[in-house]
Motif scaffolding. Structure first.
Motif, PDB file in Angstrom:
ATOM      1  N   TRP B  32       0.808  -1.210   0.000  1.00  0.00           N
ATOM      2  CA  TRP B  32       0.000   0.000   0.000  1.00  0.00           C
ATOM      3  C   TRP B  32       0.843   1.262   0.000  1.00  0.00           C
ATOM      4  CZ3 TRP B  32      -4.614  -1.177   3.801  1.00  0.00           C
ATOM      5  CH2 TRP B  32      -5.320  -2.260   3.295  1.00  0.00           C
ATOM      6  N   ARG B  33       2.149   1.125   0.254  1.00  0.00           N
ATOM      7  CA  ARG B  33       2.976   2.329   0.222  1.00  0.00           C
ATOM      8  C   ARG B  33       3.036   2.923  -1.183  1.00  0.00           C
ATOM      9  NH1 ARG B  33       6.547  -1.944   0.291  1.00  0.00           N
ATOM     10  NH2 ARG B  33       8.118  -1.899  -1.338  1.00  0.00           N
ATOM     11  N   PHE B  34       2.722   2.075  -2.203  1.00  0.00           N
ATOM     12  CA  PHE B  34       2.728   2.603  -3.568  1.00  0.00           C
ATOM     13  C   PHE B  34       1.621   3.627  -3.788  1.00  0.00           C
ATOM     14  CE2 PHE B  34       4.700  -1.630  -4.295  1.00  0.00           C
ATOM     15  CZ  PHE B  34       5.949  -1.148  -4.663  1.00  0.00           C
ATOM     16  N   LEU B  35       0.636   3.630  -2.881  1.00  0.00           N
ATOM     17  CA  LEU B  35      -0.479   4.571  -3.029  1.00  0.00           C
ATOM     18  C   LEU B  35      -0.003   6.009  -3.110  1.00  0.00           C
ATOM     19  CD1 LEU B  35      -3.376   3.459  -0.719  1.00  0.00           C
ATOM     20  CD2 LEU B  35      -3.362   3.631  -3.189  1.00  0.00           C
ATOM     21  N   ARG B  36       1.128   6.299  -2.473  1.00  0.00           N
ATOM     22  CA  ARG B  36       1.546   7.691  -2.424  1.00  0.00           C
ATOM     23  C   ARG B  36       1.994   8.192  -3.788  1.00  0.00           C
ATOM     24  NH1 ARG B  36       7.368   6.691  -0.161  1.00  0.00           N
ATOM     25  NH2 ARG B  36       6.386   5.269   1.274  1.00  0.00           N
ATOM     26  N   TYR B  37       2.207   7.254  -4.758  1.00  0.00           N
ATOM     27  CA  TYR B  37       2.563   7.707  -6.107  1.00  0.00           C
ATOM     28  C   TYR B  37       1.339   7.974  -6.975  1.00  0.00           C
ATOM     29  CZ  TYR B  37       7.092   6.087  -4.616  1.00  0.00           C
ATOM     30  OH  TYR B  37       8.240   5.921  -3.913  1.00  0.00           O
ATOM     31  N   LEU B  38       0.145   7.721  -6.394  1.00  0.00           N
ATOM     32  CA  LEU B  38      -1.059   7.865  -7.210  1.00  0.00           C
ATOM     33  C   LEU B  38      -1.268   9.289  -7.735  1.00  0.00           C
ATOM     34  CD1 LEU B  38      -3.544   6.523  -8.371  1.00  0.00           C
ATOM     35  CD2 LEU B  38      -4.754   7.114  -6.281  1.00  0.00           C
ATOM     36  N   PRO B  39      -1.105  10.342  -6.891  1.00  0.00           N
ATOM     37  CA  PRO B  39      -1.273  11.701  -7.433  1.00  0.00           C
ATOM     38  C   PRO B  39      -0.323  11.972  -8.583  1.00  0.00           C
ATOM     39  CG  PRO B  39      -1.170  11.762  -5.056  1.00  0.00           C
ATOM     40  CD  PRO B  39      -0.842  10.367  -5.454  1.00  0.00           C
ATOM     41  N   LEU B  40       0.901  11.453  -8.460  1.00  0.00           N
ATOM     42  CA  LEU B  40       1.887  11.630  -9.526  1.00  0.00           C
ATOM     43  C   LEU B  40       1.392  10.958 -10.799  1.00  0.00           C
ATOM     44  CD1 LEU B  40       4.745  12.623 -10.209  1.00  0.00           C
ATOM     45  CD2 LEU B  40       5.525  10.305  -9.709  1.00  0.00           C
ATOM     46  N   ALA B  41       0.887   9.708 -10.632  1.00  0.00           N
ATOM     47  CA  ALA B  41       0.405   8.964 -11.798  1.00  0.00           C
ATOM     48  C   ALA B  41      -0.770   9.695 -12.444  1.00  0.00           C
ATOM     49  CB  ALA B  41      -0.018   7.563 -11.387  1.00  0.00           C
ATOM     50  N   ALA B  42      -1.660  10.231 -11.604  1.00  0.00           N
ATOM     51  CA  ALA B  42      -2.793  10.979 -12.163  1.00  0.00           C
ATOM     52  C   ALA B  42      -2.290  12.249 -12.835  1.00  0.00           C
ATOM     53  CB  ALA B  42      -3.801  11.323 -11.077  1.00  0.00           C
ATOM     54  N   GLY B  43      -1.220  12.849 -12.271  1.00  0.00           N
ATOM     55  CA  GLY B  43      -0.627  14.036 -12.882  1.00  0.00           C
ATOM     56  C   GLY B  43      -0.057  13.727 -14.254  1.00  0.00           C
ATOM     57  N   VAL B  44       0.561  12.545 -14.396  1.00  0.00           N
ATOM     58  CA  VAL B  44       1.048  12.135 -15.711  1.00  0.00           C
ATOM     59  C   VAL B  44      -0.118  12.060 -16.689  1.00  0.00           C
ATOM     60  CG1 VAL B  44       2.103  10.231 -16.984  1.00  0.00           C
ATOM     61  CG2 VAL B  44       3.040  10.917 -14.782  1.00  0.00           C
ATOM     62  N   GLY B  45      -1.282  11.667 -16.138  1.00  0.00           N
ATOM     63  CA  GLY B  45      -2.485  11.594 -16.976  1.00  0.00           C
ATOM     64  C   GLY B  45      -2.825  12.919 -17.630  1.00  0.00           C
ATOM     65  N   ILE B  46      -2.545  14.028 -16.916  1.00  0.00           N
ATOM     66  CA  ILE B  46      -2.813  15.344 -17.525  1.00  0.00           C
ATOM     67  C   ILE B  46      -2.021  15.469 -18.819  1.00  0.00           C
ATOM     68  CG2 ILE B  46      -2.710  17.830 -17.168  1.00  0.00           C
ATOM     69  CD1 ILE B  46      -2.695  17.324 -14.184  1.00  0.00           C
ATOM     70  N   GLY B  47      -0.736  15.043 -18.729  1.00  0.00           N
ATOM     71  CA  GLY B  47       0.107  15.096 -19.926  1.00  0.00           C
ATOM     72  C   GLY B  47      -0.426  14.188 -21.016  1.00  0.00           C
ATOM     73  N   VAL B  48      -0.858  12.981 -20.630  1.00  0.00           N
ATOM     74  CA  VAL B  48      -1.383  12.034 -21.619  1.00  0.00           C
ATOM     75  C   VAL B  48      -2.587  12.631 -22.328  1.00  0.00           C
ATOM     76  CG1 VAL B  48      -2.490   9.794 -21.897  1.00  0.00           C
ATOM     77  CG2 VAL B  48      -0.548  10.021 -20.362  1.00  0.00           C
TER      78      VAL B  48
END
Lengths: 171, 478
Positions: B32-48
């Motif tokens: 579950w520590r990977f959860l903290r990268y979720l905002p980053l991943a969603a931020g990459v989505g803006i670029g996508v």
């Protein structure tokens, strides 16, 4: 024309069956009796589908609503404890009952009258649609909604699980 | 053209995120520590989403349209998702074992909204809207030890179910009269009361489902209760992103409406009532989230200005305002969530002396409050200017006057927030010190406030995209 009056008799017979069932559902004091009323209504609606030459839809109505959903509600009634002294057991006050029935009647009257007096042109004799045509219809122009429904059901189920169950304690 | 994978990239990216989150929910807790990268991943989505701006096309037998409008809103949805995920990362009222599920439902709701922004067929629109709502039904009660959250959840579900049933009923009328649910075909049909009253009633009922999401006047009553009951972080999501979905569908459906129609006049009246009612109710609120709830009712009315104008400029203004609304509300909720360290609901008095406790947060709050009023030099001003302009051009003079009067009313309660933050003294502890706000998260809050200011000073950066979106809304691709 005797066949036409016979058709009217069959139609209004179904309608009466549906309305009686619905009233029984709403007014009955006993939950099980209310559910029997609901099943009656569902059967009546299935009958209407048969009258409109849509036997497949009618069968599905019986199979899904009468067969599955009602049984599920029966189980829910059986599994939940209900007391005859709860808040729900006391009847509503007269003022509330009048207001509630007015609220229910208003849209029904409005919509019903519009349909009766300004009915769109429609087929007088219903055509039967083949099941294969229905399938093609669902898998071609409506493929996206068809697939979305499965995603929707997954979400609904997952939501029910997360709200209703305690997560197994992790070791 | 049945399926083209490159048109589908933002949705596929989000689906991949959802798949990952699903694995996390069933995986061991150490993952579950990977959860903290979720905002980053969603931020990459803006670029996508930004990269996929150039694509356009019609897919899946004409039910799914990728164009400027849909890509604009997908970008905005990714933006909102990234900020709300970041905001909810350290949510105090969420029990630890439900954290991955929480984010799973956030992303699923965003997926529903994304599908909504591309759907050009009524059944698809309906189902995508339901997908977005079902996820929220599960999210709202997730606030531990708070009975009000369960109440809010039940209210949202039950009212939502009734509205959904009415919308479905309306859809059956539309289908019965016009024999199609594809917007491209519905555009060519008549929608006047004298010729097809049943179709018009059906359309009105169907629009009801969108008004419920948007919290427009007759269907706004859930809004303050749900915001108050849900946790601050969930309210930040519910208050912002679903409105984007409702706006994008209204923009699409506006191709069916033209200013001479009865239903357009009805929408204009609803917009006026919604603005007035929302603002007057907000005047007497003491709870911050209830206040923002009524404020969102009035903002729903403002967005309708662009929709009833119905021109490309009006639709562009509505799209622009939806994004501005997203940014300024997220900034406001950012302050609320940081202040409420134990997750309780904040009253107006809890803002007292914020300038002493955290000057940065007080500034972010001031910027968002000024933007919500619509004062220059914030984005709220530019957004309202575009909206009023488009409605004035189309001859809705009375509506513009009501909107401007309403802005004047709104000044009182929005600036009341600022007054509490800047002119009242902070409560002191026993030792006579002022307690500072821990973890104010100034970087992201500041970025949100900067974005609100930037769009006020240089709105063209976003408005040019919004214009593409508005232009795309006018025509359904062949």
């Amino acid at each position: 024309m005797p066949s036409q009056s016979l058709a009217y008799a069959v139609l209004f017979g179904h309608v009466a069956f549906i309305v009686v069932g619905a009233l029984m559902t709403v007014l009955s004091q006993n939950l099980v009796r209310a559910l029997v009323g609901l099943i009656m209504t569902l059967f009546g609606v299935a009958g209407l589908f048969f009258l409109m030459s849509a036997p497949f839809i009618g069968l599905m109505q019986i199979l899904i609503y009468v067969g599955a959903v009602s049984i599920l509600i029966f189980f829910a009634i059986m599994l939940t404890q209900s007391w005859s002294s709860g808040d729900e057991a006391q009847g509503p006050s007269r003022k509330r009952a009048v207001l509630a029935s007015l609220t229910a009647l208003a849209p029904a009257l409005f919509l019903g009258l519009t349909i009766i007096f300004k009915s769109p042109p429609s087929l007088l004799v219903a055509e039967e649609t083949e099941v294969s045509a229905l399938g093609r219809f669902l898998l071609e122009p409506y493929i996206l909604p068809f697939e979305l429904i499965s995603l929707l059901l997954t979400v609904a189920m997952a939501g029910a699980v997360i709200l209703g169950f305690e997560r197994r304690k992790q070791r | 053209m049945i399926f083209q994978i490159e048109l589908f990239i933002p949705e596929l990216y989000l689906l991949a995120l959802i798949g990952g989150l699903f694995v996390l929910t069933v995986g061991p807790q150490s993952w579950w520590r990977f959860l903290r990268y979720l905002p980053l991943a969603a931020g990459v989505g803006i670029g996508v989403a930004a990269l996929s701006f150039q694509f356009s096309g019609l897919m899946l037998y004409g039910a799914y349209q990728v164009d400027g409008l849909s890509q604009f809103f997908k970008l905005a949805i990714f933006l909102g998702l990234a900020v709300t995920c970041l905001n909810a990362l350290n949510q105090p009222t969420l029990s630890e074992e439900k954290r991955p599920d929480y984010f799973l439902f956030l992303c699923l709701s965003a997926l529903g909204l994304m599908l909504l922004s591309s759907a050009v067929e009524l059944v698809t629109i309906f189902l995508a809207l339901e997908l977005a709502s079902y996820s929220l039904y599960a999210l709202i009660p997730l606030r531990s030890k708070e009975p009000a959250a369960a109440e809010a959840g039940i209210k949202y579900i039950l009212f939502g179910a009734v509205v959904t049933a009415l919308a479905m009923y309306g859809l059956s009328y539309i289908l019965g009269v016009h024999h199609t649910t594809y917007l491209s075909e519905l555009m060519t049909k008549t929608w006047s009361w004298s010729e097809a009253p049943a179709a018009l009633i059906g359309l009105t009922l169907f629009l009801g489902a969108l008004f419920y999401k948007l919290a427009l006047f007759p269907l706004h009553f859930w809004c303050p209760d749900v915001y108050e009951g849900a946790s601050n972080e969930t309210a930040a999501f519910v208050a912002t992103l679903p409105k984007l979905g409702a706006v994008v569908v209204l923009v699409r459906l506006s191709t069916l409406l033209d200013p001479s129609m009865e239903v357009t006049m009805l929408l204009a009246v609803l917009a006026a009532v919604s603005m007035t009612f929302g603002n007057l109710s907000a005047l007497v609120q003491n709870d911050l989230k209830r206040l923002l709830g009524y404020s969102s009712v009035s903002h729903a009315g403002y967005v309708m200005l662009g929709i009833v104008a119905g021109t490309a400029a009006g639709l562009a203004a509505a799209a622009f305002y939806a994004v501005v609304y997203l940014l300024m509300n997220l900034a406001c909720f950012w302050v609320i969530c940081r202040l409420s360290t134990d997750g309780r609901n904040l009253k107006l008095d809890d803002l007292n002396g914020l300038y002493q406790r955290s000057p940065g947060l007080a500034l972010v709050l001031a910027v968002s409050a000024f933007a919500l009023v619509g004062l220059p030099p914030t984005a709220g001003f530019m957004g309202k200017l575009f909206l009023l302009n488009s409605a004035w051009m189309e001859g809705y003079h009375w509506l513009v006057i009501i909107a401007v009067l309403n802005s004047a009313i709104a000044i009182y309660y929005y600036l009341n927030l600022v007054r509490h933050a800047y002119t009242r003294e902070a409560p002191v502890t026993a030792s006579g010190e002022v307690q500072a706000v821990p973890n104010p998260g100034l970087l992201w809050g500041g970025l949100l406030a900067a974005a609100v200011l930037w769009l006020g000073v240089a709105p063209a950066t976003l408005f040019s995209f919004a214009q593409l979106a508005g232009a795309a809304a006018g025509g359904v691709l062949p």
